[in-house]
Design a protein around this motif. Structure first.
Motif, PDB file in Angstrom:
ATOM      1  N   MET A   1      55.675  46.033  28.662  1.00 15.24           N
ATOM      2  CA  MET A   1      54.684  46.177  29.721  1.00 15.24           C
ATOM      3  C   MET A   1      54.198  44.801  30.173  1.00 15.24           C
ATOM      4  SD  MET A   1      51.011  48.178  29.652  1.00 15.24           S
ATOM      5  CE  MET A   1      51.780  49.733  29.217  1.00 15.24           C
ATOM      6  N   LYS A   2      54.156  44.587  31.472  1.00 13.14           N
ATOM      7  CA  LYS A   2      53.704  43.316  32.004  1.00 13.14           C
ATOM      8  C   LYS A   2      52.228  43.088  31.678  1.00 13.14           C
ATOM      9  CE  LYS A   2      54.543  43.769  36.319  1.00 13.14           C
ATOM     10  NZ  LYS A   2      54.705  43.392  37.736  1.00 13.14           N
ATOM     11  N   LEU A   3      51.857  41.811  31.597  1.00 14.16           N
ATOM     12  CA  LEU A   3      50.466  41.471  31.299  1.00 14.16           C
ATOM     13  C   LEU A   3      49.528  42.053  32.348  1.00 14.16           C
ATOM     14  CD1 LEU A   3      48.274  40.020  29.713  1.00 14.16           C
ATOM     15  CD2 LEU A   3      48.806  37.937  30.994  1.00 14.16           C
ATOM     16  N   GLU A   4      49.944  42.026  33.601  1.00 16.31           N
ATOM     17  CA  GLU A   4      49.102  42.586  34.667  1.00 16.31           C
ATOM     18  C   GLU A   4      48.774  44.049  34.392  1.00 16.31           C
ATOM     19  OE1 GLU A   4      49.558  43.737  39.374  1.00 16.31           O
ATOM     20  OE2 GLU A   4      50.692  42.022  38.587  1.00 16.31           O
ATOM     21  N   ASP A   5      49.764  44.822  33.953  1.00 19.34           N
ATOM     22  CA  ASP A   5      49.551  46.244  33.668  1.00 19.34           C
ATOM     23  C   ASP A   5      48.662  46.420  32.436  1.00 19.34           C
ATOM     24  OD1 ASP A   5      51.143  47.067  35.810  1.00 19.34           O
ATOM     25  OD2 ASP A   5      52.965  46.901  34.597  1.00 19.34           O
ATOM     26  N   ARG A   6      48.886  45.597  31.399  1.00 19.25           N
ATOM     27  CA  ARG A   6      48.047  45.695  30.203  1.00 19.25           C
ATOM     28  C   ARG A   6      46.610  45.315  30.525  1.00 19.25           C
ATOM     29  NH1 ARG A   6      49.047  42.217  26.299  1.00 19.25           N
ATOM     30  NH2 ARG A   6      50.647  40.948  27.314  1.00 19.25           N
ATOM     31  N   MET A   7      46.448  44.309  31.383  1.00 16.68           N
ATOM     32  CA  MET A   7      45.108  43.896  31.780  1.00 16.68           C
ATOM     33  C   MET A   7      44.427  44.995  32.605  1.00 16.68           C
ATOM     34  SD  MET A   7      43.977  40.362  33.676  1.00 16.68           S
ATOM     35  CE  MET A   7      44.669  39.366  32.344  1.00 16.68           C
ATOM     36  N   ARG A   8      45.183  45.633  33.471  1.00 19.20           N
ATOM     37  CA  ARG A   8      44.628  46.725  34.288  1.00 19.20           C
ATOM     38  C   ARG A   8      44.138  47.860  33.380  1.00 19.20           C
ATOM     39  NH1 ARG A   8      48.728  47.386  37.158  1.00 19.20           N
ATOM     40  NH2 ARG A   8      48.049  46.270  39.035  1.00 19.20           N
ATOM     41  N   GLN A   9      44.927  48.211  32.377  1.00 27.76           N
ATOM     42  CA  GLN A   9      44.529  49.264  31.454  1.00 27.76           C
ATOM     43  C   GLN A   9      43.267  48.860  30.687  1.00 27.76           C
ATOM     44  OE1 GLN A   9      47.709  50.413  28.864  1.00 27.76           O
ATOM     45  NE2 GLN A   9      48.946  51.332  30.490  1.00 27.76           N
ATOM     46  N   SER A  10      43.227  47.616  30.226  1.00 29.34           N
ATOM     47  CA  SER A  10      42.062  47.130  29.486  1.00 29.34           C
ATOM     48  C   SER A  10      40.802  47.198  30.344  1.00 29.34           C
ATOM     49  CB  SER A  10      42.308  45.696  29.011  1.00 29.34           C
ATOM     50  OG  SER A  10      41.167  45.165  28.362  1.00 29.34           O
TER      51      SER A  10
END
Length: 227
Positions: free
Chosen positions: A1-10
């Motif tokens: 998972m891209k960092l952008e997606d992980r950040m969005r989830q967070s």
């Protein structure tokens, strides 16, 4: 998972509407976090309202721009809570014809932070130390003409005039340690430190210090882009 997606989830899992960069720092390297934050801003999912301070947002279909989910006062209140600062705003007119500045004194915490959105501004400024001017009396014998440009040079001149230098004391070191442990990085520059010293020595009132700090932060922001 891209960092952008992980950040969005967070971000989506977090309560409230204010997100600090410090909240997301553990998800990647500084450059990776910067890149992901930029991407979320371009998509209208975040709005940068201050140094390392972001508001959750949604893209407005009419303007195709991001807009916050709540009003600016609610964002500023939540940011103050995250900084551990009581919400006791004072209204202060900045120099020139700009909007009114709402000032929050942060007590012992070394926070010099400006939040702004659509012309609305809140400035967090250290209220450490008391001066005679805090009760409305002028300490310099006349009202200072607050510059809107060249603030650093002006403050250096005041310090030389009054023979004032910034010397950190034990309370300063304690406050900075507490602030850092709370996840809020301390990046006070020489001008901010001199303003603290001038106020502490009674040469500036809290209003004079705040106006100078507001204009200094505005100048610094125009010169350097930070996330």
């Amino acid at each position: 998972m891209k960092l952008e997606d992980r950040m969005r989830q967070s971000i989506r899992r977090r309560a409230g509407n204010v997100v600090l960069r410090a909240d997301l720092a553990g998800l990647g390297s500084p450059s990776q976090v910067t890149h992901a934050l930029d991407a979320l801003q371009r998509r209208g999912e975040l709005l940068r309202i201050g140094l390392g301070v972001y508001a959750k947002a949604t893209r407005d279909a009419r303007t195709d721009r991001g807009r916050p989910l709540v009003d600016f006062e609610s964002l500023a209140r939540e940011a103050a809570q995250k900084f551990g600062v009581p919400w006791r705003p004072r209204t202060l007119k900045a120099s020139g014809n700009g909007p009114s500045e709402f000032v929050i004194e942060t007590g012992e915490r070394r926070i010099s932070r400006k939040l702004s959105l659509d012309g609305q501004v809140v400035v967090f400024v250290s209220g450490r130390g008391r001066s005679a001017a805090a009760s409305g009396k002028e300490t310099t014998g006349r009202r200072l003409r607050i510059p809107s440009a060249g603030v650093a040079r002006f403050v250096q001149g005041l310090a030389r005039r009054f023979k004032v230098a910034y010397v950190p004391n034990a309370m300063d070191q304690w406050a900075e340690t507490v602030t850092r442990l709370a996840g809020d990085e301390v990046h006070a520059d020489d001008t901010e430190n001199l303003l603290v010293a001038l106020k502490r020595s009674g040469k500036l009132s809290i209003d004079e210090m705040t106006l100078l700090l507001v204009n200094h932060l505005r100048e610094r922001k125009q010169g350097v882009r930070s996330v």
